[in-house]
Write an enzyme that holds these catalytic residues in place. Structure first.
Site, PDB file in Angstrom:
ATOM      1  N   TRP A   1       0.782  -1.366  -0.104  1.00 34.14           N
ATOM      2  CA  TRP A   1      -0.090  -0.087   0.080  1.00 34.14           C
ATOM      3  C   TRP A   1       0.992   1.156   0.038  1.00 34.14           C
ATOM      4  O   TRP A   1       0.172   2.455  -0.125  1.00 34.14           O
ATOM      5  CB  TRP A   1      -1.046   0.090   1.229  1.00 34.14           C
ATOM      6  CG  TRP A   1      -2.066  -1.086   1.089  1.00 34.14           C
ATOM      7  CD1 TRP A   1      -2.470  -1.744   0.052  1.00 34.14           C
ATOM      8  CD2 TRP A   1      -3.054  -1.367   2.103  1.00 34.14           C
ATOM      9  NE1 TRP A   1      -3.449  -2.463   0.102  1.00 34.14           N
ATOM     10  CE2 TRP A   1      -4.027  -1.997   1.481  1.00 34.14           C
ATOM     11  CE3 TRP A   1      -3.452  -0.803   3.380  1.00 34.14           C
ATOM     12  CZ2 TRP A   1      -5.129  -2.502   2.169  1.00 34.14           C
ATOM     13  CZ3 TRP A   1      -4.633  -1.307   3.873  1.00 34.14           C
ATOM     14  CH2 TRP A   1      -5.319  -2.004   3.623  1.00 34.14           C
ATOM     15  N   LYS A   2       2.317   1.159   0.135  1.00 28.86           N
ATOM     16  CA  LYS A   2       3.024   2.186   0.279  1.00 28.86           C
ATOM     17  C   LYS A   2       2.566   3.403   1.227  1.00 28.86           C
ATOM     18  O   LYS A   2       1.937   2.868   2.208  1.00 28.86           O
ATOM     19  CB  LYS A   2       3.267   2.906  -1.025  1.00 28.86           C
ATOM     20  CG  LYS A   2       3.482   1.819  -2.241  1.00 28.86           C
ATOM     21  CD  LYS A   2       4.167   2.495  -3.336  1.00 28.86           C
ATOM     22  CE  LYS A   2       4.202   1.361  -4.566  1.00 28.86           C
ATOM     23  NZ  LYS A   2       5.021   1.827  -5.784  1.00 28.86           N
TER      24      LYS A   2
ATOM     25  N   GLU B   1      12.124   2.093  -3.754  1.00 30.65           N
ATOM     26  CA  GLU B   1      11.839   3.504  -3.324  1.00 30.65           C
ATOM     27  C   GLU B   1      12.501   3.670  -1.865  1.00 30.65           C
ATOM     28  O   GLU B   1      13.090   4.807  -1.748  1.00 30.65           O
ATOM     29  CB  GLU B   1      10.262   3.594  -2.977  1.00 30.65           C
ATOM     30  CG  GLU B   1       9.357   3.547  -4.295  1.00 30.65           C
ATOM     31  CD  GLU B   1       7.914   3.193  -4.280  1.00 30.65           C
ATOM     32  OE1 GLU B   1       7.449   3.069  -3.213  1.00 30.65           O
ATOM     33  OE2 GLU B   1       7.646   3.144  -5.575  1.00 30.65           O
TER      34      GLU B   1
ATOM     35  N   GLY C   1       1.638  -2.916  -6.222  1.00 34.40           N
ATOM     36  CA  GLY C   1       1.592  -1.460  -5.568  1.00 34.40           C
ATOM     37  C   GLY C   1       0.097  -0.918  -5.935  1.00 34.40           C
ATOM     38  O   GLY C   1      -1.026  -1.177  -5.193  1.00 34.40           O
ATOM     39  N   GLY C   2       0.066  -0.095  -7.015  1.00 34.17           N
ATOM     40  CA  GLY C   2      -1.217   0.679  -7.432  1.00 34.17           C
ATOM     41  C   GLY C   2      -2.318  -0.399  -7.231  1.00 34.17           C
ATOM     42  O   GLY C   2      -3.414   0.258  -6.783  1.00 34.17           O
TER      43      GLY C   2
END
Ligand code: PEP
Length: 256
Positions: A10-11, A98, A235-236
């Site tokens: 989910w970052k 990241e 991710g997204g």
């Protein structure tokens, strides 16, 4: 045969208890019958406790996105693996690009974190992958080999068997540009060869290697049908229950 694993990352999103709960309330019923795939959601630290309560008695496991390599002390702003363990976290993403690119995490630091996670019985999902310039210069395999050797330095075969590797070409993360199933498979085979060189054939065959980089419901099945791709780090598309559940369904069906 290796059981596929889908990790949702989910970052820095869905970080309030309300947002996390909303997503899980939609996701849980959609994936409850998928038992041929391991499902992990790696969420912001602020919602891990809430999620732990919601996820108990479901087939979704809890993950963190990072941790420090010390247990406690004067490390302002860092999160100890002991704290994660204590609140019921089972998995932890380490060395995400990241973290490497924005927060300057080196292979050596990821290696320290990895050894600490293993000593705490957390299951590490370790990311490796090349930048676009490196791929275009024909250096993708060289870069991955270096990352592999440094990141997995001094690990025993027993340690390694508890690691999940995520091959994440950095040019495909959050860009909408997915590696083709053939491009991804080629690097997964290369990583399996590195595992044979460093450990042995049996270890190489046992370790799960996820692909990560703009996976969505339309491309998931073709990627997961490749022999050496054992699910994905998402991710997204992990932020919405509908898209994540379709990706989980695709991975589930490759194992049946
Ligand atoms: C990731 O963050 O690991 C990732 C693969 O992101 P996305 O699916 O958005 O490319």
């Amino acid at each position: 045969m290796r059981k596929p694993i889908i990790g949702g990352n989910w970052k820095m999103n869905r970080g309030t208890p309300k947002e996390a709960k909303e997503m899980l309330d939609s996701l849980i019923p959609l994936v409850k019958d998928f038992h041929s795939v391991d499902i992990v959601i790696s969420a912001p630290f602020t919602v891990l406790t809430t999620m732990h309560d919601i996820l108990k008695d479901t087939n979704i496991k809890l993950g963190a996105q990072n941790m420090y390599f010390q247990e406690k002390g004067a490390y302002t702003g860092e999160i100890s693996p002991l704290f994660l363990k204590n609140i019921g976290v089972e998995y932890v993403i380490l060395g995400h690009s990241e973290r490497r690119d924005i927060f300057n995490e080196s292979d050596a630091m990821v290696n320290e974190k990895l050894k600490m996670a293993l000593s705490m019985d957390l299951k590490p999902i370790v990311c490796i992958g090349e930048h676009l310039e490196e791929r275009e210069a024909g250096k993708a395999k060289k870069i991955i080999e270096n990352q592999f050797n440094e990141t997995f330095k001094n690990l025993t075969k027993e340690d390694m068997l508890n690691v999940i590797i995520a091959y994440e070409p950095i040019w495909a993360i959050g860009t909408g540009k997915t590696a083709t199933p053939e491009q991804a498979e080629e690097i997964h085979v290369f990583i399996r060869d590195l595992l044979i060189k460093k450990f042995d054939e049996e270890t190489s065959k046992s370790i799960r290697i996820q692909y990560g980089g703009s996976i969505n419901p339309d491309n998931a099945e073709d990627l997961f049908n490749k022999k050496n791709i054992d699910g994905g780090l998402v991710g997204g598309a992990s932020l919405q229950a509908d898209s994540l559940s379709q990706i989980i369904k695709a991975a589930n069906s490759t194992f049946m």
